[in-house]
Design a protein around this motif. Structure first.
Motif, PDB file in Angstrom:
ATOM      1  N   HIS A 189      44.548  41.085  46.968  1.00 21.87           N
ATOM      2  CA  HIS A 189      43.751  42.165  47.559  1.00 21.87           C
ATOM      3  C   HIS A 189      43.334  43.122  46.455  1.00 21.87           C
ATOM      4  CE1 HIS A 189      43.164  46.043  49.729  1.00 21.87           C
ATOM      5  NE2 HIS A 189      42.343  45.226  50.367  1.00 21.87           N
ATOM      6  N   ASP A 190      42.055  43.463  46.412  1.00 21.21           N
ATOM      7  CA  ASP A 190      41.528  44.423  45.438  1.00 21.21           C
ATOM      8  C   ASP A 190      41.179  45.703  46.192  1.00 21.21           C
ATOM      9  OD1 ASP A 190      40.261  45.893  43.513  1.00 21.21           O
ATOM     10  OD2 ASP A 190      38.797  44.350  42.985  1.00 21.21           O
ATOM     11  N   PRO A 191      42.036  46.740  46.117  1.00 17.49           N
ATOM     12  CA  PRO A 191      41.792  47.948  46.897  1.00 17.49           C
ATOM     13  C   PRO A 191      40.525  48.705  46.485  1.00 17.49           C
ATOM     14  CG  PRO A 191      43.799  48.163  45.567  1.00 17.49           C
ATOM     15  CD  PRO A 191      43.273  46.791  45.360  1.00 17.49           C
ATOM     16  N   GLN A 192      40.103  48.568  45.233  1.00 16.59           N
ATOM     17  CA  GLN A 192      38.895  49.272  44.789  1.00 16.59           C
ATOM     18  C   GLN A 192      37.649  48.742  45.478  1.00 16.59           C
ATOM     19  OE1 GLN A 192      39.158  48.811  40.522  1.00 16.59           O
ATOM     20  NE2 GLN A 192      39.810  50.937  40.318  1.00 16.59           N
ATOM     21  N   THR A 193      37.519  47.430  45.580  1.00 18.38           N
ATOM     22  CA  THR A 193      36.335  46.835  46.207  1.00 18.38           C
ATOM     23  C   THR A 193      36.572  46.482  47.667  1.00 18.38           C
ATOM     24  OG1 THR A 193      36.958  44.598  45.541  1.00 18.38           O
ATOM     25  CG2 THR A 193      35.543  45.850  44.027  1.00 18.38           C
ATOM     26  N   ARG A 194      37.827  46.643  48.126  1.00 18.74           N
ATOM     27  CA  ARG A 194      38.216  46.294  49.495  1.00 18.74           C
ATOM     28  C   ARG A 194      37.887  44.830  49.806  1.00 18.74           C
ATOM     29  NH1 ARG A 194      36.160  51.573  52.793  1.00 18.74           N
ATOM     30  NH2 ARG A 194      37.280  53.092  51.539  1.00 18.74           N
ATOM     31  N   SER A 195      38.126  43.985  48.826  1.00 16.47           N
ATOM     32  CA  SER A 195      37.883  42.556  49.019  1.00 16.47           C
ATOM     33  C   SER A 195      39.122  41.771  48.615  1.00 16.47           C
ATOM     34  CB  SER A 195      36.675  42.102  48.194  1.00 16.47           C
ATOM     35  OG  SER A 195      36.950  42.221  46.821  1.00 16.47           O
ATOM     36  N   TYR A 196      39.080  40.488  48.856  1.00 13.91           N
ATOM     37  CA  TYR A 196      40.193  39.595  48.540  1.00 13.91           C
ATOM     38  C   TYR A 196      39.701  38.548  47.552  1.00 13.91           C
ATOM     39  CZ  TYR A 196      42.445  41.828  52.458  1.00 13.91           C
ATOM     40  OH  TYR A 196      43.002  42.763  53.289  1.00 13.91           O
ATOM     41  N   ARG A 197      40.374  38.449  46.400  1.00 14.90           N
ATOM     42  CA  ARG A 197      39.994  37.497  45.357  1.00 14.90           C
ATOM     43  C   ARG A 197      40.773  36.210  45.513  1.00 14.90           C
ATOM     44  NH1 ARG A 197      40.528  42.125  41.055  1.00 14.90           N
ATOM     45  NH2 ARG A 197      42.670  41.816  41.645  1.00 14.90           N
ATOM     46  N   CYS A 198      40.066  35.087  45.387  1.00 15.64           N
ATOM     47  CA  CYS A 198      40.694  33.770  45.409  1.00 15.64           C
ATOM     48  C   CYS A 198      40.884  33.319  43.964  1.00 15.64           C
ATOM     49  CB  CYS A 198      39.806  32.765  46.143  1.00 15.64           C
ATOM     50  SG  CYS A 198      39.474  33.219  47.843  1.00 15.64           S
ATOM     51  N   LEU A 199      42.101  32.877  43.633  1.00 16.42           N
ATOM     52  CA  LEU A 199      42.441  32.512  42.257  1.00 16.42           C
ATOM     53  C   LEU A 199      43.063  31.120  42.204  1.00 16.42           C
ATOM     54  CD1 LEU A 199      44.184  35.903  41.531  1.00 16.42           C
ATOM     55  CD2 LEU A 199      41.908  35.273  40.755  1.00 16.42           C
ATOM     56  N   THR A 200      42.940  30.474  41.037  1.00 19.68           N
ATOM     57  CA  THR A 200      43.556  29.157  40.839  1.00 19.68           C
ATOM     58  C   THR A 200      45.080  29.296  40.864  1.00 19.68           C
ATOM     59  OG1 THR A 200      43.389  29.443  38.447  1.00 19.68           O
ATOM     60  CG2 THR A 200      41.614  28.207  39.539  1.00 19.68           C
ATOM     61  N   PRO A 201      45.802  28.163  40.990  1.00 19.72           N
ATOM     62  CA  PRO A 201      47.250  28.226  41.250  1.00 19.72           C
ATOM     63  C   PRO A 201      48.184  28.369  40.050  1.00 19.72           C
ATOM     64  CG  PRO A 201      46.500  25.976  41.402  1.00 19.72           C
ATOM     65  CD  PRO A 201      45.279  26.821  41.169  1.00 19.72           C
ATOM     66  N   GLU A 202      47.705  28.678  38.866  1.00 17.45           N
ATOM     67  CA  GLU A 202      48.605  28.794  37.710  1.00 17.45           C
ATOM     68  C   GLU A 202      49.684  29.842  37.964  1.00 17.45           C
ATOM     69  OE1 GLU A 202      45.151  26.717  36.454  1.00 17.45           O
ATOM     70  OE2 GLU A 202      45.271  28.668  37.375  1.00 17.45           O
ATOM     71  N   SER A 203      50.877  29.610  37.429  1.00 18.98           N
ATOM     72  CA  SER A 203      52.002  30.533  37.630  1.00 18.98           C
ATOM     73  C   SER A 203      51.787  31.865  36.936  1.00 18.98           C
ATOM     74  CB  SER A 203      53.298  29.899  37.125  1.00 18.98           C
ATOM     75  OG  SER A 203      53.598  28.761  37.877  1.00 18.98           O
ATOM     76  N   SER A 204      51.231  31.842  35.733  1.00 16.24           N
ATOM     77  CA  SER A 204      51.007  33.070  34.982  1.00 16.24           C
ATOM     78  C   SER A 204      49.709  33.738  35.453  1.00 16.24           C
ATOM     79  CB  SER A 204      50.915  32.758  33.492  1.00 16.24           C
ATOM     80  OG  SER A 204      50.521  33.908  32.785  1.00 16.24           O
ATOM     81  N   PRO A 205      49.771  34.991  35.912  1.00 19.08           N
ATOM     82  CA  PRO A 205      48.558  35.670  36.377  1.00 19.08           C
ATOM     83  C   PRO A 205      47.441  35.709  35.333  1.00 19.08           C
ATOM     84  CG  PRO A 205      50.490  36.923  37.018  1.00 19.08           C
ATOM     85  CD  PRO A 205      50.960  35.812  36.108  1.00 19.08           C
ATOM     86  N   GLY A 206      47.788  35.761  34.066  1.00 17.16           N
ATOM     87  CA  GLY A 206      46.769  35.793  33.013  1.00 17.16           C
ATOM     88  C   GLY A 206      46.007  34.489  32.847  1.00 17.16           C
ATOM     89  N   ASP A 207      46.577  33.385  33.319  1.00 18.33           N
ATOM     90  CA  ASP A 207      45.930  32.077  33.203  1.00 18.33           C
ATOM     91  C   ASP A 207      45.081  31.709  34.406  1.00 18.33           C
ATOM     92  OD1 ASP A 207      48.826  30.569  31.587  1.00 18.33           O
ATOM     93  OD2 ASP A 207      47.179  31.775  30.767  1.00 18.33           O
ATOM     94  N   ARG A 208      45.137  32.490  35.458  1.00 18.43           N
ATOM     95  CA  ARG A 208      44.407  32.164  36.683  1.00 18.43           C
ATOM     96  C   ARG A 208      42.915  32.409  36.510  1.00 18.43           C
ATOM     97  NH1 ARG A 208      48.615  35.329  40.549  1.00 18.43           N
ATOM     98  NH2 ARG A 208      50.397  34.007  40.089  1.00 18.43           N
ATOM     99  N   ILE A 209      42.121  31.551  37.142  1.00 17.87           N
ATOM    100  CA  ILE A 209      40.672  31.669  37.110  1.00 17.87           C
ATOM    101  C   ILE A 209      40.213  32.153  38.475  1.00 17.87           C
ATOM    102  CG2 ILE A 209      38.492  30.402  36.878  1.00 17.87           C
ATOM    103  CD1 ILE A 209      40.065  28.397  35.119  1.00 17.87           C
ATOM    104  N   ARG A 210      39.317  33.123  38.465  1.00 11.05           N
ATOM    105  CA  ARG A 210      38.797  33.648  39.726  1.00 11.05           C
ATOM    106  C   ARG A 210      37.801  32.646  40.296  1.00 11.05           C
ATOM    107  NH1 ARG A 210      35.101  38.893  40.536  1.00 11.05           N
ATOM    108  NH2 ARG A 210      34.814  38.619  42.757  1.00 11.05           N
ATOM    109  N   LEU A 211      38.023  32.267  41.541  1.00 16.91           N
ATOM    110  CA  LEU A 211      37.170  31.292  42.206  1.00 16.91           C
ATOM    111  C   LEU A 211      36.126  31.950  43.086  1.00 16.91           C
ATOM    112  CD1 LEU A 211      40.045  28.929  43.322  1.00 16.91           C
ATOM    113  CD2 LEU A 211      38.474  28.599  41.414  1.00 16.91           C
ATOM    114  N   GLY A 212      36.354  33.166  43.477  1.00 16.98           N
ATOM    115  CA  GLY A 212      35.437  33.867  44.361  1.00 16.98           C
ATOM    116  C   GLY A 212      36.151  34.972  45.088  1.00 16.98           C
ATOM    117  N   SER A 213      35.469  35.565  46.049  1.00 16.61           N
ATOM    118  CA  SER A 213      36.080  36.633  46.821  1.00 16.61           C
ATOM    119  C   SER A 213      35.477  36.653  48.215  1.00 16.61           C
ATOM    120  CB  SER A 213      35.895  37.980  46.123  1.00 16.61           C
ATOM    121  OG  SER A 213      34.522  38.282  46.016  1.00 16.61           O
ATOM    122  N   ALA A 214      36.107  37.413  49.091  1.00 15.37           N
ATOM    123  CA  ALA A 214      35.655  37.541  50.469  1.00 15.37           C
ATOM    124  C   ALA A 214      36.024  38.926  50.974  1.00 15.37           C
ATOM    125  CB  ALA A 214      36.292  36.464  51.334  1.00 15.37           C
ATOM    126  N   PRO A 215      35.294  39.427  51.971  1.00 14.65           N
ATOM    127  CA  PRO A 215      35.590  40.775  52.466  1.00 14.65           C
ATOM    128  C   PRO A 215      36.851  40.874  53.321  1.00 14.65           C
ATOM    129  CG  PRO A 215      33.709  39.831  53.632  1.00 14.65           C
ATOM    130  CD  PRO A 215      34.085  38.865  52.550  1.00 14.65           C
TER     131      PRO A 215
END
Length: 155
Positions: free
Chosen positions: A34-60
């Protein structure tokens, strides 16, 4: 009582606040944040380390983000496309969020219908110094998204 399955049932709260893990039969599909600034939800790849995840998209909303992440996970192990970055701001109009280091949206896509014909109009995001530009009209949502993604950022 009949219960219906939805992708929301596959979400498990993570240890980080505002984050959920989606898994299918113990196979990680990805994360939703959840991104409180944009009030949206980001979809990310499944890597364990947050720094390695790739943003796949978002939804409201969380249900829409869960649906998008589920569909992505079922299609391919890493099937990202530019259309995954788009957020529908109102019916038939999508915005591609700004890339890192930029303040303005990368572009917009508007669905247009004339009779039986459906097309998608892609335009640049525009800035205070550079007005929005028409990129073109495309027969599919994915081709319009690719055109916005590949259009050079100005300003």
């Amino acid at each position: 009582m009949v219960q219906f399955w939805t992708p929301l049932r596959e979400l498990t709260p993570s240890l980080r606040p505002g984050e959920w893990l989606m898994a299918d039969k113990s196979r990680r599909i990805g994360f939703i944040q959840h991104d409180p600034q944009t009030r949206s939800y980001r979809c990310l790849t499944p890597e364990s380390s947050p720094g390695d995840r790739i943003r796949l998209g978002s939804a409201p909303t969380l249900p829409e983000a869960a649906q998008r992440l589920w569909e992505w996970g079922r299609r391919s192990p890493l099937g990202w496309r530019p259309s995954h970055d788009l957020v529908e701001v109102c019916s038939g109009i999508w915005v591609m969020p700004p890339r890192p280091g930029h303040d303005y949206p990368q572009g917009f896509i508007e669905e247009q219908t004339r009779g039986d014909e459906k097309r998608f109009e892609a335009s640049s995001g525009g800035t205070a110094h550079h007005p929005r530009e028409l990129i073109g009209h495309y027969p599919t949502f994915d081709t319009a998204a690719r055109a916005v993604w590949e259009f050079p950022i100005k300003g």
